[in-house]
Design an enzyme around this catalytic site. Structure first.
Site: not given
Length: 355
Positions: A49-50, A91, A237, A247
């Site tokens: 989750g961002a 990431r 994101d 996303n």
């Protein structure tokens, strides 16, 4: 809450995370004691989750500073530079990761008083955590203004309390509508390949008593055509300056299904996810992950041995398919280049007033 995805334990310099890889079968917490462990947890999606990975990264920098609190200034700066690089590499797509690290770097880079640096970084990490809670609640407040009393949602992936510090973004809107007395029902697509909708979003909505049903990803168009869906709402994101949205893979498909069925498609996006330095979706780096995520489910092969696969983790939804981007400063509408810029101005003015 019955669970908390992320929590800093200050007395032990430990980041406590719920291990999202084993939900919903187990509710297991991990305590991470090094920056490398936090970077690994971000990369392997123990925490995801961002907003949550941004908060985790901030505490990863704090851990590095406290580990070198008694070291010479040059050694501490070197350690922080290394920690920053390791966390940035964990990431590539979610901009909150880099936003949080940039906030921390503004504190530690060229610090005039290294002796006080751990305390200053501690304050900033806690501020990032607290900001996430406040922003999520503001996003839900903005969304509630446009929802009917009886509302059927369609949601993709997981954007709730597991993806943030507390309430969540898109799933937080669904939960907030339920808690505000709306008659709520939510369709959750399973969200292949990692099944965050089936595993995580359903876990959350069961915890909070929100009526819902899990559906396969390919059912979205059929359900929108036959089940009177009022609104599709997703998280994101990264949002480009023109309103294109990166996303979880499958978001673009959902937006196409929504457009064909006249279902308004909304994106819940903290201002920290809007990347004004990225002009459009084509400029967003899309993470590619291990092919085993496609060919296996929970370690069980579902494909022929050695079958080839392709596993982009995200897609880009063009701004033409988006009815609105819900931020803590209001709802941006097309044309997004103008409305998002206006949101940024509102944010800058609010920050000036706070100072």
């Amino acid at each position: 809450m019955a669970f908390r995805a992320i929590e800093w334990l200050d007395d032990s310099d430990t980041l406590r995370l719920i291990d999202q890889k084993v939900l919903p079968q187990q509710v297991r917490y991990l305590e991470l004691n090094t920056t490398a462990e936090i970077a690994g947890a971000i990369h392997d999606m123990t925490v995801r989750g961002a907003p949550a990975i941004g908060v985790a990264a901030a505490f990863g920098i704090l851990q590095a500073a406290r580990s070198f609190a008694d070291a010479p200034a040059e050694e501490m700066q070197s350690a922080l530079q290394q920690a920053d690089a390791v966390l940035r590499a964990s990431r590539p797509t979610a901009v909150n990761l880099f936003w949080a690290l940039d906030r921390m770097k503004a504190v530690w880079a060229d610090a005039a008083d290294p002796a006080n640096l751990p305390a200053a970084l501690h304050r900033e990490a806690l501020a990032i955590e607290e900001d996430d809670i406040a922003v999520n609640r503001a996003i839900s407040a903005e969304a509630l203004k446009i929802l009917p009393q009886k509302v059927t949602f369609f949601h993709h992936c997981n954007t709730g309390s597991l993806a943030t510090v507390d309430l969540g973004t898109a799933l937080g809107i669904i939960r907030s509508a339920h808690e505000a007395g709306h008659e709520v029902f939510a369709y959750l697509d399973e969200t292949r390949p990692r099944l965050q909708g089936a595993k995580l979003s359903s876990f959350e909505l069961l915890e909070f008593g929100v009526p819902h049903a899990i559906v396969v990803d390919g059912a979205s168009a059929h359900i929108m055509r036959t089940q009177d869906v009022d609104i599709a709402v997703v998280g994101c994101d990264r949002v480009a300056a023109n309103g294109d949205v990166a996303n979880k893979i499958g978001t673009y498909n959902l937006a196409l299904a929504a457009a064909d069925n006249d279902v308004p498609f909304y994106v819940a996006a903290p201002m920290s996810t809007i990347d004004f330095a990225t002009p459009d979706g084509d400029a967003i780096e899309i993470e590619e992950r291990d092919n085993a995520e496609v060919t296996e489910i929970n370690g069980q092969s579902i494909a022929p041995p050695d079958a080839p696969a392709f596993n982009p983790a995200f897609d880009v939804t063009p701004n033409r398919l988006i009815a609105g981007i819900i931020t803590e400063y209001g709802i941006a509408r097309p044309p997004f280049t103008d409305s998002l810029a206006a949101m940024r101005t509102a944010q800058q003015n609010a920050l000036k007033e706070d100072v």
